[in-house]
Design an enzyme around this catalytic site. Structure first.
Site, PDB file in Angstrom:
ATOM      1  N   THR A  70       2.590   0.972  -8.513  1.00 21.98           N
ATOM      2  CA  THR A  70       3.183   0.089  -7.334  1.00 21.98           C
ATOM      3  C   THR A  70       2.379  -0.680  -6.744  1.00 21.98           C
ATOM      4  OG1 THR A  70       5.172   1.536  -6.856  1.00 21.98           O
ATOM      5  CG2 THR A  70       4.449   0.232  -5.357  1.00 21.98           C
TER       6      THR A  70
HETATM    7  P1  AMP Z   1       4.780   4.978  -6.970  1.00 24.18           P
HETATM    8  O1  AMP Z   1       4.123   6.128  -6.482  1.00 24.18           O
HETATM    9  O2  AMP Z   1       3.880   4.215  -7.704  1.00 24.18           O
HETATM   10  O3  AMP Z   1       6.000   5.315  -7.531  1.00 24.18           O
HETATM   11  O4  AMP Z   1       5.018   4.096  -5.153  1.00 24.18           O
HETATM   12  C1  AMP Z   1       6.103   3.838  -4.822  1.00 24.18           C
HETATM   13  C2  AMP Z   1       6.273   4.304  -3.187  1.00 24.18           C
HETATM   14  O5  AMP Z   1       5.479   3.519  -2.615  1.00 24.18           O
HETATM   15  C3  AMP Z   1       7.790   4.174  -2.689  1.00 24.18           C
HETATM   16  O6  AMP Z   1       8.427   5.365  -2.872  1.00 24.18           O
HETATM   17  C4  AMP Z   1       7.285   3.677  -1.494  1.00 24.18           C
HETATM   18  O7  AMP Z   1       7.844   4.666  -0.727  1.00 24.18           O
HETATM   19  C5  AMP Z   1       5.803   3.516  -1.461  1.00 24.18           C
HETATM   20  N1  AMP Z   1       5.358   2.392  -0.735  1.00 24.18           N
HETATM   21  C6  AMP Z   1       5.967   1.175  -0.863  1.00 24.18           C
HETATM   22  N2  AMP Z   1       5.316   0.289   0.018  1.00 24.18           N
HETATM   23  C7  AMP Z   1       4.553   0.931   0.641  1.00 24.18           C
HETATM   24  C8  AMP Z   1       3.431   0.621   1.625  1.00 24.18           C
HETATM   25  N3  AMP Z   1       3.514  -0.765   2.198  1.00 24.18           N
HETATM   26  N4  AMP Z   1       2.893   1.736   2.472  1.00 24.18           N
HETATM   27  C9  AMP Z   1       2.899   2.730   2.093  1.00 24.18           C
HETATM   28  N5  AMP Z   1       3.717   3.272   0.929  1.00 24.18           N
HETATM   29  C10 AMP Z   1       4.511   2.175   0.384  1.00 24.18           C
HETATM   30 ZN    ZN Z   2       6.603   1.015  -8.418  1.00 24.86          ZN
HETATM   31 ZN    ZN Z   3       7.327   5.104  -8.569  1.00 26.28          ZN
END
Ligand code: AMP
Ligand code: ZN
Ligand code: ZN
Length: 411
Positions: A70
Site C-alpha cells: 500500500t
Molecule cells: P496493507 O498492509 O498494504 O494492506 O495496507 C493497507 C492498510 O493501510 C489499510 O487497511 C489502511 O487502514 C492503512 N492505511 C491507509 N492509509 C493510511 C495512513 N495514511 N496511515 C496509516 N494507515 C493507513
Molecule cells: Zn493497498
Molecule cells: Zn492490503
C-alpha cells in the site's frame, strides 16, 4: 459585408469556445484510490457506476511497482518514482541513518518521505490549491523536519486541506468531505483532490479475492462512486476523475506457508517484513552464513542480496531496501514461524507482473476521450498524467511518462 458576418459569428462563437476551454483547463482533478481493488472485480456484475465511468472514459490494466504494498504504491502514484527511487521501499523498512528504527505505516516523520516530492507539494508550490481526503503520506509536512519524536513537524508543505488518517471516518463522510470542498467559493476551492478508501483491501485480506462475500463489498464501493458522481452532477461540476487502486489481491492459505525458520537458523537474521516477501537483515557477523542458507531457490520462493535483485523488479539500489529479499510465488507466504491457526484469506506484495497484482485504472472527464482501452502500463505514469492535467512542468526526476496517455487525452 463578409467581414461583418465573420465578426458577428466570432463574437457569438468565441466566448463559448473560450468558456469551454477554460472549463476544461480548470476542471478539478480528483484522484480516488480503492485500496486493493483488482480490475477483475468489475466483471462481477455489481459495479454499474464504475463500469459506466469506464465506458464513458479510459480504462486499462495498470501494473503496480515492486513491492505491491500500500504505502510504496500510493507514494509511487503521486511521485512518479518506483519505490526504490521514491524512498518508500515498503510498508515496513529501515534506514541505515537511523539504526534500530523501523518505518511503519503510522510514521509521519518527514525524514522517511523527503526523498521524493508528492504531486500536492508540487501543486501547492505552483499556487494550485490541493486537498486530501486521506492518502498515504498526505499528513506529512513534506520537506520539513521533526525535531523530536512526537513533536510538531517544522517547515514543509502540506495540502491546504488534509486530515489525519483514521479508519473510523466513514466512507460516506469521506465522499461528503470531497463534495463539500467542491461546494466552496472558487477562491478557496481545491483543484487537486485525493480520496482514499480501504474497504476493498480489508475485505480482500479477510475473505480472499475469490470469496462470494467480496461481491457485497465491491457493490458498496461502487455505491460510493455513484454518490460521488451524483454529487458532481448536482454541483454542476465535471471533474477529471481518475479512479485507481494500488495493487490487486492473491488468495492465501495456511497451507501455503514457507517457514523462514526452516530455511535458515533464526539466530542468523532479523525479520523486518514478512508475508508475500520477506525483508531480512543478517545479525552481526552472519551475512555469509545467512546467504549460504538462502541462496538456493525453493519450490515457491527465491532470495536475492541487495544489488542482485532482477532488473524487472526495479528494486534493490536504495540503501533502505533489505540486505536480503525473499519473494514468494503468488498465493504463498514467507512467515517467521508456523501459522498460529488454519486460515485462508488474501495478500499482496508479490511480483507486479503477476496477474493477481494488477491494479485498477479508470479516467473520465473533459480531458479524456470516451470509450478507450489502454494496453497495460506501469503506475509510475500516473503522476506525470496528473502533472499534465494540472499544467505543471514535467518533474525533474521521474520513472514514468504522460506519453502513455497521448492517444486518450483530448487537447
Ligand atoms: P496493507 O498492509 O498494504 O494492506 O495496507 C493497507 C492498510 O493501510 C489499510 O487497511 C489502511 O487502514 C492503512 N492505511 C491507509 N492509509 C493510511 C495512513 N495514511 N496511515 C496509516 N494507515 C493507513
Ligand atoms: Zn493497498
Ligand atoms: Zn492490503
Amino acid at each position: 459585408m463578409l467581414r461583418h458576418i465573420l465578426l458577428i459569428l466570432s463574437l457569438l462563437i468565441l466566448p463559448s469556445a473560450v468558456q469551454a476551454r477554460a472549463a476544461k483547463e480548470d476542471a478539478p482533478v480528483i484522484l480516488v484510490s480503492f485500496d486493493g481493488f483488482h480490475p477483475s472485480y468489475l466483471k462481477r456484475g455489481v459495479t454499474p457506476n464504475l463500469s459506466r465511468l469506464a465506458q464513458q472514459g479510459v480504462t486499462g490494466p495498470m501494473r503496480p511497482s515492486f513491492p505491491s504494498k500500500t504505502f510504496p504504491n500510493h507514494w509511487t502514484l503521486v511521485t512518479g518514482l518506483v519505490p526504490d527511487h521514491s524512498g518508500l521501499v515498503g510498508n515496513r523498512f529501515e534506514d541505515p541513518r537511523r539504526p534500530g528504527v523501523i518505518f511503519t505505516m503510522a510514521d509521519d516523520d518527514p525524514f522517511w518521505w523527503n526523498e521524493s516530492e508528492p504531486i500536492w507539494a508540487a501543486a501547492e508550490k505552483a499556487g494550485i490549491r490541493t486537498a486530501t481526503m486521506f492518502w498515504p503520506g498526505s499528513n506529512v509536512a513534506w520537506g520539513g523536519t521533526l525535531p523530536a519524536p512526537r513533536a510538531m513537524a517544522e517547515g514543509g508543505v502540506r495540502p491546504q486541506d488534509w486530515l489525519q488518517f483514521n479508519q473510523a471516518i466513514s466512507n460516506r463522510q469521506r465522499v461528503n468531505t470531497v463534495l463539500d470542498w467542491l461546494r466552496r467559493p472558487a477562491q478557496i476551492r481545491p483543484r487537486l483532490i485525493t480520496l482514499y478508501f480501504d474497504l476493498i483491501d480489508t475485505a480482500g485480506h479477510d475473505f480472499g479475492p475469490d470469496d462470494a462475500r467480496m461481491a457485497g463489498v465491491i457493490a458498496d464501493a461502487d455505491l460510493l462512486v455513484g454518490e460521488l458522481v451524483t454529487g458532481f452532477r448536482e454541483l454542476g461540476i465535471t471533474p477529471n476523475l481518475i479512479v485507481v487502486s494500488d495493487h490487486g489481491m492473491a488468495a492465501t492459505s495456511s497451507e501455503r506457508v514457507i517457514r523462514l525458520d526452516q530455511l535458515a537458523d533464526p539466530a542468523l537474521y532479523r525479520v523486518v517484513e514478512a508475508g508475500p516477501y520477506a525483508a531480512l537483515e543478517p545479525t552481526p557477523g552472519n551475512a555469509e552464513r545467512l546467504w549460504s542458507a538462502l541462496a538456493v531457490a525453493g519450490a515457491h520462493h527465491r532470495c536475492w542480496r541487495r544489488g542482485e535483485v532482477p532488473e524487472r523488479l526495479r528494486y534493490g539500489t536504495n540503501p533502505r531496501t533489505p540486505s536480503i529479499l525473499c519473494l514468494a510465488d503468488p498465493g504463498w507466504l514467507l512467515e517467521a514461524g508456523p501459522p498460529k491457526a488454519a486460515y485462508s484469506g488474501g495478500a499482496h506484495g508479490y511480483d507486479p507482473a503477476a496477474p493477481e497484482m494488477a491494479a485498477l485504472f479508470i479516467a473520465s472527464g473533459p480531458a479524456f476521450a470516451k470509450g478507450k482501452q489502454l494496453p497495460a502500463f506501469d503506475n509510475v505514469d500516473i503522476a506525470p498524467l496528473l502533472r499534465s492535467l494540472l499544467k505543471l512542468p514535467a518533474a525533474t526526476r521521474s520513472d514514468g511518462t504522460a506519453a502513455t496517455f497521448n492517444g486518450v487525452i483530448r487537447q
